[in-house]
Every structure is written in structure tokens, then in C-alpha cells.
Motif scaffolding. Structure first.
Motif, short mmCIF file in Angstrom:
data_model
loop_
_atom_site.label_atom_id
_atom_site.label_comp_id
_atom_site.label_asym_id
_atom_site.label_seq_id
_atom_site.Cartn_x
_atom_site.Cartn_y
_atom_site.Cartn_z
N PRO A 52 0.82 -1.22 0.00
CA PRO A 52 0.00 0.00 0.00
C PRO A 52 0.86 1.27 0.00
O PRO A 52 0.48 2.28 -0.59
N GLU A 53 2.02 1.18 0.65
CA GLU A 53 2.90 2.35 0.68
C GLU A 53 3.42 2.67 -0.71
O GLU A 53 3.49 3.83 -1.11
N ALA A 54 3.76 1.63 -1.50
CA ALA A 54 4.25 1.85 -2.86
C ALA A 54 3.18 2.48 -3.73
O ALA A 54 3.44 3.40 -4.51
N VAL A 55 1.93 2.00 -3.60
CA VAL A 55 0.82 2.55 -4.39
C VAL A 55 0.58 4.00 -4.00
O VAL A 55 0.34 4.87 -4.85
N ASN A 56 0.67 4.30 -2.70
CA ASN A 56 0.47 5.66 -2.22
C ASN A 56 1.56 6.60 -2.76
O ASN A 56 1.29 7.74 -3.14
N VAL A 57 2.83 6.11 -2.78
CA VAL A 57 3.93 6.93 -3.31
C VAL A 57 3.69 7.22 -4.79
O VAL A 57 3.91 8.35 -5.26
N ALA A 58 3.22 6.22 -5.54
CA ALA A 58 2.95 6.43 -6.97
C ALA A 58 1.87 7.49 -7.17
O ALA A 58 1.98 8.35 -8.05
N LYS A 59 0.82 7.44 -6.35
CA LYS A 59 -0.26 8.42 -6.48
C LYS A 59 0.23 9.83 -6.11
O LYS A 59 -0.08 10.81 -6.81
N GLN A 60 1.00 9.95 -5.02
CA GLN A 60 1.55 11.26 -4.64
C GLN A 60 2.47 11.80 -5.72
O GLN A 60 2.45 13.00 -6.04
N TRP A 61 3.29 10.93 -6.30
CA TRP A 61 4.22 11.35 -7.34
C TRP A 61 3.46 11.84 -8.58
O TRP A 61 3.81 12.86 -9.16
N ALA A 62 2.41 11.10 -8.96
CA ALA A 62 1.61 11.50 -10.12
C ALA A 62 0.92 12.83 -9.86
O ALA A 62 0.82 13.68 -10.76
N THR A 63 0.45 13.03 -8.63
CA THR A 63 -0.20 14.30 -8.28
C THR A 63 0.80 15.45 -8.39
O THR A 63 0.45 16.55 -8.87
#
Length: 199
Positions: A100-111
Motif C-alpha cells: 500500500p505504501e508503494a501505491v500511495n507513493v505512486a499516487k503522490q508522485w503523479a499528483t
């Protein structure tokens, strides 16, 4: 004081040593000639002098009975072959449930990636992603012009395309192209190491 004439050995030496200094053309010609001469000597001399004999693989080492003994044993060549660097096949990555942390980092990075108001500099835009990006990928991102990014917002939740123990590939939808973001576990946390337009 001796009188210099155009005759004699000294005059000949003066003409030879003075030749390169007469004009720039003479100097350039002398340098080219010397470079060719040194190259030719470097090729010809090893052939003339002969190379030291090299032992053929598998042949027994020649020993001389006339060699003086010094009380130190000569090293015996090993007949066993050393293993190659890649002696076993490469292991395939082990699949694992997505972090879940990896998915969250990807979403923050895309934002942060889609956040590029008009006139923002590359440095300011990059600062929004610096804590979420690997050190190796930051120089690549520094070449991106934020004005060329065709997306302005993230339009949905990220989905995991593939997941392994040390990396996760996440698809993030935007109002432009979908982003395929690779997140890796660096030991200091999950960081984005690459991204591309998803097909």
C-alpha cells in the motif's frame, strides 16, 4: 669568436634543428612526421623484437632442471577452472502482494507530476517530487520541461499492473495520458525510479 659559415657539420645541424621553426607549415609538417614515425615504431618494434612465448591452454608448464634452487617452492598452476561470474541462471523476481505504501507513493508522485502551473520552473516542479524519486532518476527528470506535460490533474485511483517484492508498477489515470509508474524499495522507503505513458 668563430665565424659561422654555410659549410661544415655545425651548419648542417643548424639547418636541421632550425627547419621546424622557419614557418608554421614546417612546424606542422614536422609534428605530423614525428607522429607517423612514433606510430610506425610502435607497430614494427614489437614484431621485430618478438613477443614472449605464451603457454597454450591445457599444455603442461615447461620446467628447467638447470634452474637454481632457492629453497622456495615454485607455484604450481591450478588445473581446476574458475567459475564464471554468472555460474547460475538469473533468478526471476518473486511476485508479492502490492505494498500500500508503494501505491500511495505512486499516487503522490503523479499528483506532483501534473502540478505545473504556468511559468513554473523545472527546479520548483522537481522539488515537489524530489522526496518521492530515486537519486538516480532525478537527473532524468531535470531534463523535462513542465510546460510540455499534457495533464493537469489525476482523475482516478491507481491500479497495480505488476507487483514484486522490491518493485511495483502502478497505473495512474490523468486527464491526459495514463501514467505507468515504477516504484522500487530503496531500503530507505519506496521511491519512483521510472515512468512512462501507459498503453
Amino acid at each position: 669568436m668563430p665565424i659561422r659559415t654555410n659549410r661544415g657539420r655545425a651548419a648542417v645541424y643548424r639547418r636541421l634543428w632550425g627547419f621546424p621553426l622557419r614557418s608554421p607549415r614546417h612546424l606542422a609538417g614536422t609534428i605530423v612526421f614525428l607522429a607517423i614515425l612514433v606510430t610506425a615504431l610502435g607497430i614494427v618494434l614489437p614484431k621485430v623484437m618478438g613477443k614472449p612465448a605464451t603457454a597454450t591452454p591445457g599444455a603442461p608448464a615447461a620446467t628447467s632442471s638447470a634452474a637454481p634452487t632457492t629453497g622456495v617452492a615454485a607455484p604450481v598452476p591450478s588445473t581446476e577452472t574458475l567459475p564464471t561470474r554468472l555460474s547460475s541462471p538469473l533468478l526471476t523476481p518473486t511476485s508479492a502482494p502490492p505494498s500500500p505504501e508503494a501505491v500511495n507513493v505512486a499516487k503522490q508522485w503523479a499528483t506532483a507530476w501534473v502540478n505545473h502551473p504556468a511559468g513554473i520552473s523545472n527546479a520548483d516542479w522537481l522539488n515537489g517530487m524530489r522526496a518521492l524519486t530515486t537519486d538516480e532518476f532525478l537527473p532524468v527528470m531535470s531534463t523535462v520541461d513542465p510546460a510540455n506535460i499534457p495533464a493537469t490533474r489525476v482523475t482516478g485511483e491507481p491500479t497495480v499492473q505488476s507487483s514484486f517484492t522490491s518493485s511495483v508498477k502502478v497505473i495512474v489515470p490523468t486527464d491526459g495520458p495514463k501514467l505507468s509508474i515504477t516504484v522500487v524499495n530503496t531500503g530507505a522507503g519506496w521511491r519512483v525510479s521510472d515512468y512512462d505513458q501507459a498503453s
